[in-house]
Motif scaffolding. Structure first.
Motif, PDB file in Angstrom:
ATOM      1  N   GLY A  57       4.125  -9.461   0.033  1.00 13.87           N
ATOM      2  CA  GLY A  57       3.786  -8.068  -0.256  1.00 13.87           C
ATOM      3  C   GLY A  57       3.455  -7.357   1.040  1.00 13.87           C
ATOM      4  N   SER A  58       4.293  -6.361   1.375  1.00  6.93           N
ATOM      5  CA  SER A  58       4.060  -5.696   2.647  1.00  6.93           C
ATOM      6  C   SER A  58       2.969  -4.648   2.448  1.00  6.93           C
ATOM      7  CB  SER A  58       5.344  -5.065   3.143  1.00  6.93           C
ATOM      8  OG  SER A  58       5.994  -4.438   2.073  1.00  6.93           O
ATOM      9  N   ARG A  59       1.750  -5.124   2.390  1.00 12.78           N
ATOM     10  CA  ARG A  59       0.652  -4.207   2.084  1.00 12.78           C
ATOM     11  C   ARG A  59       0.443  -3.202   3.185  1.00 12.78           C
ATOM     12  NH1 ARG A  59      -2.627  -9.003  -0.737  1.00 12.78           N
ATOM     13  NH2 ARG A  59      -1.859  -8.561  -2.812  1.00 12.78           N
ATOM     14  N   ALA A  60       0.430  -3.711   4.397  1.00 15.28           N
ATOM     15  CA  ALA A  60       0.203  -2.795   5.510  1.00 15.28           C
ATOM     16  C   ALA A  60       1.315  -1.758   5.567  1.00 15.28           C
ATOM     17  CB  ALA A  60       0.124  -3.566   6.810  1.00 15.28           C
ATOM     18  N   SER A  61       2.534  -2.184   5.263  1.00 16.09           N
ATOM     19  CA  SER A  61       3.639  -1.236   5.341  1.00 16.09           C
ATOM     20  C   SER A  61       3.487  -0.165   4.273  1.00 16.09           C
ATOM     21  CB  SER A  61       4.971  -1.958   5.185  1.00 16.09           C
ATOM     22  OG  SER A  61       5.330  -2.030   3.829  1.00 16.09           O
ATOM     23  N   ARG A  62       2.960  -0.544   3.128  1.00 14.06           N
ATOM     24  CA  ARG A  62       2.739   0.468   2.093  1.00 14.06           C
ATOM     25  C   ARG A  62       1.647   1.420   2.515  1.00 14.06           C
ATOM     26  NH1 ARG A  62       3.665  -3.111  -3.053  1.00 14.06           N
ATOM     27  NH2 ARG A  62       5.935  -3.141  -2.930  1.00 14.06           N
ATOM     28  N   ALA A  63       0.649   0.870   3.198  1.00 17.47           N
ATOM     29  CA  ALA A  63      -0.414   1.747   3.682  1.00 17.47           C
ATOM     30  C   ALA A  63       0.178   2.768   4.634  1.00 17.47           C
ATOM     31  CB  ALA A  63      -1.483   0.927   4.387  1.00 17.47           C
ATOM     32  N   ALA A  64       1.136   2.340   5.449  1.00 17.39           N
ATOM     33  CA  ALA A  64       1.724   3.249   6.427  1.00 17.39           C
ATOM     34  C   ALA A  64       2.653   4.248   5.744  1.00 17.39           C
ATOM     35  CB  ALA A  64       2.488   2.458   7.469  1.00 17.39           C
ATOM     36  N   SER A  65       3.166   3.933   4.565  1.00 18.90           N
ATOM     37  CA  SER A  65       4.143   4.828   3.949  1.00 18.90           C
ATOM     38  C   SER A  65       3.624   5.441   2.654  1.00 18.90           C
ATOM     39  CB  SER A  65       5.441   4.072   3.688  1.00 18.90           C
ATOM     40  OG  SER A  65       5.194   3.096   2.703  1.00 18.90           O
TER      41      SER A  65
END
Lengths: 388, 305
Positions: free
Chosen positions: B24-32
């Motif tokens: 789960g790309s959590r950090a990437s979701r935070a960024a997007s």
């Protein structure tokens, strides 16, 4: 296959270029095909460049050292006299100063704005295409049209801008009589047309920045602004250089806007907003009809552009590489760092037994992009949004 | 610790990366995540500023001469009287509107089509074919981008006079066929979008170079070609400097019509503004239809450097 190839010569594209004909020939000699076709394919460009690019530039040098008149044609060789004449003209220097002034007033705010707009667009927007298209609308308005419209908006009397200044309690500005004000007005036109265009080019570059870099930045606790300064800007360096160089070349050649700023089109009563290209036009096709001198102006302007271009290039590369090794972050290492951080964060969360349900406000960009543990709560929100 | 780090150690960095992505790309979701109202507010303001000048032409176009001379904004909504102004502009014998429209279409279409064809040909060669001086020639093409073609106008004008082309459309079309940016753009696009395997397969099947170009490279290049076409089309449609030198008001393009409007009717701003809207309108329509592709084309980002 054979049938198809036989029909090809008949279907040759209209421009009488060589490729189609040569292909029929080269079928029997495949080796020649491979060797020749690259040159054939690039030849149209070089042909056109020779005809309308290189020849005019060199011929301009030839014309500039001759007496040459629009009506009379070529006169005798005069050496550098035309250059001396031009350099002795106060109007020429005034036009150079005007060009620089308008260029500075347009390029700097334009790029700053374009980067800002690009950063705004480089988010997970709803109806992203709509906003991107909207930003591009001014680009389809011809510069001459922009100039007439803004000429009206900036009218000294009954102009909208002055009326608005009046509302705020300021004195009307003489947009057509004051030199600096006229430069500001013309720079505004240039900015109006090109800011959105540049923003989209910068946006394209921003979208190509590996998202892992942002993840790493978020994990390191970087806020929006910090991410932008330390990740985005160094990563779009090449495009920045491209945009700056294009803006310089365009800025040195401002003509349309200045010509159409009033209905006489000669740069104002005291040549207050006459740019160098407008001066060139005036020398060649205006009152003097002196091609020799105009060619000298063209060469001087060319040298100026090259000079400014070089300065710009070194400045931009210097500034952009100022960020040091950040621009050469290794993707491998970044990923390793991210993976490790994720595991750590997960472990930490598991240890704390935290699983607070999503308390983040809807679309909560107002809140600073917080520490990693708060990130997962927003994901539900995000998923729903993306299914639209 | 869980077993995950062990996997990472034994299976190497690639597996670790894949595992990290799966988890789960959590950090990437935070960024997007979705931006807030501030972003939309700012964008709305920018949009309003972008659209206002055109709207303003409509406003002035539907006002009378007296109203314009007394107020900056005579009315806040355009009305149907602007249609009469449109008719007046089209019918005016002094500005050749219909002729200008035809000319603009002819110039923009021919110049853009040929630029697309030549740029794709050259881009294909630079991106995928091997030949002597390939790099050097490509650098040369890129260098020509920095040469301002406007500065060669005097010899170009002399050349056009010698050819007896002054006042004719080819005087505008021929110089507009040079577009170093197009070659650069296509080279960039094709070198990433067109796999060598495809070309090799075509060659093995016995296709000639040109057939490879036509059936493999050209279809692949279509998105970038569409973008280049639109870009150049707008360039030519809005171009003023060179046509104003080499064409006349008897055989104008649309920007020249704006000039003669401003020249002949500068006191009648209502008519001038209606004319300007008419000149811009065709591009607006095209833009509304294909704008999405245009934006998508820019987003394919050939200028990543």
């Amino acid at each position: 296959m054979a049938v198809l190839t036989h029909s090809r010569p008949g279907k040759a594209p209209p421009p009488a270029e060589q490729p189609p004909r040569r292909v029929g020939f080269s079928q029997r000699l495949g080796r020649w095909d491979v060797k020749l076709s690259p040159y054939l394919y690039i030849s149209p460009f070089f042909l056109f460049f020779a005809l309308v690019g290189a020849f005019p530039l060199l011929y301009t040098a030839y014309v500039s050292v001759h007496e040459w008149n629009l009506l009379g044609g070529q006169g005798e060789f005069v050496g550098l006299e035309n250059f001396a004449d031009v350099l002795a003209q106060p109007v020429f220097w005034k036009s150079v100063a005007n060009t620089f002034s308008i260029f500075a007033l347009s390029a700097i705010p334009q790029l700053a704005l374009a980067v800002t707009i690009a950063a705004l667009l480089d988010q997970n927007l709803r109806a992203a295409t709509f906003w991107r298209m909207g930003v591009l609308v001014p680009y389809v308005v011809a510069p001459v049209a922009v100039s007439v419209i803004f000429g009206r908006l900036f009218a000294d009397q009954y102009g909208l801008i002055n009326a608005m200044l009046g509302v705020v309690g300021l004195d009307p500005v003489g947009w057509h009589s004051d030199r600096f004000a006229s430069h500001l007005a013309i720079a505004t036109m240039v900015n109006f047309r090109w800011t959105g265009y540049n923003a989209l080019i910068l946006l394209a570059a921003m979208q190509a920045v590996p998202r892992e870099l942002y993840e790493a930045a978020v994990i390191d606790g970087a806020g929006r602004v910090r991410q932008f300064v330390s990740v985005t800007i160094p990563q779009i360096r090449a495009t920045m250089v491209f945009v700056v160089i294009t803006a310089t070349i365009g800025g040195m050649q401002i003509f349309d806007e200045a010509r159409m700023f009033d209905h006489l089109g000669m740069g104002g009563p005291s040549r207050n907003w006459m740019t160098t290209v407008l001066y060139l036009y005036d020398v060649a096709w205006g009152n003097q009809k002196n091609f020799g001198r105009a060619a000298a102006v063209a060469w001087l302007l060319f040298l100026l552009i090259v000079l400014i271009g070089l300065i710009n290039f070194f400045l931009t590369t210097r500034i952009a590489t100022g960020g040091g090794d950040r621009s050469t972050v290794s993707r491998k290492r970044t990923n390793a760092v991210i993976a490790r951080a994720r595991v750590d964060a997960q472990a930490a969360r598991a240890a704390a037994g935290v699983n607070r349900s999503g308390t983040a406000p809807p679309g909560g960009a107002a809140a600073p992009p917080g520490a990693p543990p708060s990130a997962p709560h927003r994901t539900g929100q995000h998923d729903r949004g993306e299914h639209r | 610790m869980t077993s995950l780090p062990v996997t990472a150690q034994t299976a190497g960095a690639g597996a670790a990366r894949a595992a990290a992505r799966r988890r789960g790309s959590r950090a990437s979701r935070a960024a997007s995540r979705r931006p807030g109202w501030l972003t939309y507010g700012l964008l709305a303001v920018i949009l309003a500023i972008s659209a206002f000048p055109l709207y303003y032409t409509l406003l002035l176009g539907s006002s009378s001469q007296e109203e314009i001379s007394q107020q900056a904004v005579p009315q806040w909504l355009p009305d149907l009287s602007v249609l009469n102004r449109f008719a007046e502009v089209v019918a005016s014998s002094q500005i050749n509107f219909v002729k200008a429209l035809t000319n603009s279409v002819i110039i923009s279409v021919t110049a853009s089509l040929s630029v697309v064809l030549f740029s794709t040909l050259a881009g294909f060669a630079f991106a995928k074919l091997r030949f002597a001086w390939r790099r050097g020639l490509l650098v040369f093409v890129i260098a020509t981008m920095a040469v301002p073609t406007q500065l060669g106008v005097i010899p170009l004008y002399i050349l056009m006079t010698d050819l007896d082309w002054v006042g004719k459309l080819q005087a505008v079309i021929i110089p507009a066929m040079l577009c170093p940016f197009g070659v650069f753009w296509m080279t960039q696009y094709l070198s990433s979008a067109l796999p060598f395997e495809l070309i090799e397969a075509a060659r093995v099947d016995g296709a000639s170079m040109f057939r490879t170009f036509r059936s493999i490279a050209l279809p692949t290049a279509a998105p970038a070609a569409a973008m280049l076409f639109l870009f150049w089309f707008v360039m030519q449609w809005t171009m003023f400097f060179w046509p104003s030198i080499v064409l006349s008001s008897q055989n104008p393009t649309l920007p020249l019509v704006v000039q003669s409007l401003q020249g002949h009717y500068f006191t009648d701003y209502s008519l001038v503004m209606a004319g300007i809207f008419l000149v811009t309108f065709p591009l607006l329509v095209i833009f509304a239809i294909v704008g999405k592709q245009l934006v998508a084309g820019i987003m394919t980002g050939a200028v990543k450097g």
